[in-house]
Every structure is written in C-alpha cells, then in structure tokens.
Write an enzyme that holds these catalytic residues in place. Sequence first.
Site, PDB file in Angstrom:
ATOM      1  N   ARG A   1     -18.097   0.960   5.724  1.00  0.00           N
ATOM      2  CA  ARG A   1     -18.675   2.402   5.305  1.00  0.00           C
ATOM      3  C   ARG A   1     -19.733   2.274   4.407  1.00  0.00           C
ATOM      4  O   ARG A   1     -20.723   3.180   4.661  1.00  0.00           O
ATOM      5  CB  ARG A   1     -17.626   3.151   4.814  1.00  0.00           C
ATOM      6  CG  ARG A   1     -16.403   3.359   5.639  1.00  0.00           C
ATOM      7  CD  ARG A   1     -15.248   4.102   4.971  1.00  0.00           C
ATOM      8  NE  ARG A   1     -15.011   3.455   3.729  1.00  0.00           N
ATOM      9  CZ  ARG A   1     -13.653   2.872   3.703  1.00  0.00           C
ATOM     10  NH1 ARG A   1     -12.614   3.597   4.418  1.00  0.00           N
ATOM     11  NH2 ARG A   1     -13.225   2.423   2.692  1.00  0.00           N
TER      12      ARG A   1
ATOM     13  N   LYS B   1       0.988  -1.202   0.001  1.00  0.00           N
ATOM     14  CA  LYS B   1       0.113  -0.047  -0.164  1.00  0.00           C
ATOM     15  C   LYS B   1       0.748   1.336   0.174  1.00  0.00           C
ATOM     16  O   LYS B   1       0.176   2.102  -0.289  1.00  0.00           O
ATOM     17  CB  LYS B   1      -0.944   0.049   1.178  1.00  0.00           C
ATOM     18  CG  LYS B   1      -2.106  -0.800   1.097  1.00  0.00           C
ATOM     19  CD  LYS B   1      -3.220  -0.532   2.139  1.00  0.00           C
ATOM     20  CE  LYS B   1      -4.294  -1.341   1.998  1.00  0.00           C
ATOM     21  NZ  LYS B   1      -5.380  -1.273   2.861  1.00  0.00           N
TER      22      LYS B   1
ATOM     23  N   SER C   1      -9.152   6.920   4.566  1.00  0.00           N
ATOM     24  CA  SER C   1      -7.631   7.132   4.994  1.00  0.00           C
ATOM     25  C   SER C   1      -7.231   7.628   3.547  1.00  0.00           C
ATOM     26  O   SER C   1      -6.539   8.963   3.460  1.00  0.00           O
ATOM     27  CB  SER C   1      -6.857   6.167   5.633  1.00  0.00           C
ATOM     28  OG  SER C   1      -7.213   5.716   6.887  1.00  0.00           O
TER      29      SER C   1
END
Length: 164
Positions: A95, A41, A133
């Site tokens: 979410r 990532k 994020s």
Amino acid sequence: MRIGLYPGTFDPITLGHIDIIRRAARLVDRLVIGVAINRDKGPMFTLEERVAMVEAEFATLTALTGCELVVHPFENLLIDCASDVGASVIVRGLRAVADFEYEYQMVGMNRAMDDSVETVFLMAEARHQAIASKLVKEIARLGGDVSKFVTPAVNDALHQKMGR
C-alpha cells in the site's frame, strides 16, 4: 503450471485485497489465497467465516481471469505453505513505502529458507492504498460507514458481527 500464493489474514477481505487478487490472477495459472490462522492477531472473524468471505468474493473472478482460484487456510511458515501448495511465487500487496520495510525483511528470510520461491510485489491501485483491514474493523466498530472499502457482502458481515 505456474502457481502463486497470496497470503493474508483477510480479517475481513477488502477491496484492496480483491484488487491484488484480480491482478495477481493474470500472472499465474492457479492462485492460492492463503488464509492465515494467526491467533496472535486476535481476528474478528473465525477462520471459517474468513474462508467463506474470500470464496464468495472471488467466485466470479475465475470466469473473468481464467485463473483457477483456491482458498487454503494455513498456520505454518509462509515458505512452508508455498511448498505445500506447490507455489513458485508469493504475491504480496503493497500500500505504501512503510509496508516495504517489513516485506523486504520477510523476503530475505524466506529466500534464506528456500531460494526457489520468488516474491512478487503488487502495488494497490491508488484508490485502495489507504485501505487496511485493521482500520476497516475500527471504523465499523465505532459505527462508521465502511462501504467504500469492502463489498456489500463483507459490509453486511461486519454489521452482523457488530450486532447491528
């Protein structure tokens, strides 16, 4: 003692993460926040910075919830991390419906490897559902205001990282 594991990269920790931590802490006696070392990532913050941010944000939550909160960096399989910390529950935040498809697959794989560990999904509160994020970092990188999405300490850390 019921031990839960809430894993993530927390790059950086957001108000959405804090919401899930606060609510998960009501469900278990000890909540381990697993900070993933995920080189793929390409995190903005180092592992040490992410761990320090997470620890700083939940320092007051222990007193409020009565739950022991522990930070545990990990680089192995999530199900192996759960075993390492003695977790019988993995906590995952959702979410939106789009998150569910990926999470559903991950639960199936984890259960195939160890069916003694349950996964519990907690929906983010409505005001936190759009926070990610990745988007927070992008907004900060482009000079936008992220103070609605992170705590003041994390906002400062983002500004320092951006050289502002």
